[in-house]
Design a protein around this motif. Structure first.
Motif, PDB file in Angstrom:
ATOM      1  N   VAL A  16      -1.705   7.841  12.930  1.00 40.44           N
ATOM      2  CA  VAL A  16      -2.909   7.284  13.549  1.00 40.44           C
ATOM      3  C   VAL A  16      -3.312   6.001  12.830  1.00 40.44           C
ATOM      4  CG1 VAL A  16      -5.337   7.698  14.054  1.00 40.44           C
ATOM      5  CG2 VAL A  16      -3.686   9.533  14.367  1.00 40.44           C
ATOM      6  N   MET A  17      -3.243   6.000  11.514  1.00 35.53           N
ATOM      7  CA  MET A  17      -3.606   4.802  10.754  1.00 35.53           C
ATOM      8  C   MET A  17      -2.613   3.673  11.032  1.00 35.53           C
ATOM      9  SD  MET A  17      -6.371   5.721   9.447  1.00 35.53           S
ATOM     10  CE  MET A  17      -6.733   4.394   8.337  1.00 35.53           C
ATOM     11  N   ASP A  18      -1.321   4.015  11.096  1.00 41.21           N
ATOM     12  CA  ASP A  18      -0.318   2.995  11.416  1.00 41.21           C
ATOM     13  C   ASP A  18      -0.577   2.391  12.787  1.00 41.21           C
ATOM     14  OD1 ASP A  18       0.878   3.536   9.018  1.00 41.21           O
ATOM     15  OD2 ASP A  18       2.502   4.753   9.857  1.00 41.21           O
ATOM     16  N   MET A  19      -0.926   3.248  13.749  1.00 42.00           N
ATOM     17  CA  MET A  19      -1.192   2.761  15.088  1.00 42.00           C
ATOM     18  C   MET A  19      -2.415   1.846  15.104  1.00 42.00           C
ATOM     19  SD  MET A  19      -1.679   4.855  18.652  1.00 42.00           S
ATOM     20  CE  MET A  19      -3.227   5.576  18.186  1.00 42.00           C
ATOM     21  N   ALA A  20      -3.449   2.209  14.354  1.00 35.09           N
ATOM     22  CA  ALA A  20      -4.662   1.388  14.307  1.00 35.09           C
ATOM     23  C   ALA A  20      -4.355   0.012  13.723  1.00 35.09           C
ATOM     24  CB  ALA A  20      -5.745   2.089  13.490  1.00 35.09           C
ATOM     25  N   VAL A  21      -3.587  -0.009  12.652  1.00 39.11           N
ATOM     26  CA  VAL A  21      -3.199  -1.285  12.046  1.00 39.11           C
ATOM     27  C   VAL A  21      -2.371  -2.100  13.040  1.00 39.11           C
ATOM     28  CG1 VAL A  21      -1.796  -2.340  10.230  1.00 39.11           C
ATOM     29  CG2 VAL A  21      -3.344  -0.475   9.676  1.00 39.11           C
TER      30      VAL A  21
END
Length: 127
Positions: A16-21
């Motif tokens: 999820v964090m990778d996608m947000a970045v």
């Protein structure tokens, strides 16, 4: 309270964090591509097509105005973004180490080799 804890675990997962970045960087990258298309490529294309400004291309249907020049410009934006993403993924895939292949098991000896091995072993035992 269980719902909040479950959401927190979901939100801080790596994917999820990778996608947000990725979304944030993609938004910024989109602005750069739009600038390249609007300020660099489209004027050159306009010169090659005889001074046509694609952003103003349109026609009227009744009282409605169909601005197909914006569509052409957005298609060019998309193609540039898609090409850049393709190059980026291709580069990342090249940088990834390929897993080393497991060594192959030695080939099964042929029937002739098995027979010769038996004969050798029998001759050793006779001595």
């Amino acid at each position: 309270m269980g719902f909040v804890k479950e959401f927190k675990e979901f939100a801080v997962k790596g994917n999820v964090m990778d996608m947000a970045v990725g979304v944030i960087i993609g938004g910024a990258f989109g602005k750069i591509v739009t600038s390249v298309v609007d300020d660099l490529l489209m004027p050159i294309v306009g010169v090659l097509t005889g001074g046509v400004d694609f952003s103003t291309l349109s026609f009227k249907v009744g009282e409605a105005t169909v601005k197909y020049g914006n569509l052409i410009q957005n298609v060019i934006d998309f193609l540039i973004v898609a090409f850049c993403i393709f190059l980026m993924v291709k580069g990342i895939n090249k940088m990834k180490k390929e897993p080393e292949a497991a060594p192959e098991a030695p080939a099964e000896p042929s029937a002739e080799e098995k027979l010769l091995t038996e004969i050798r072993d029998l001759l050793k035992d006779k001595k």
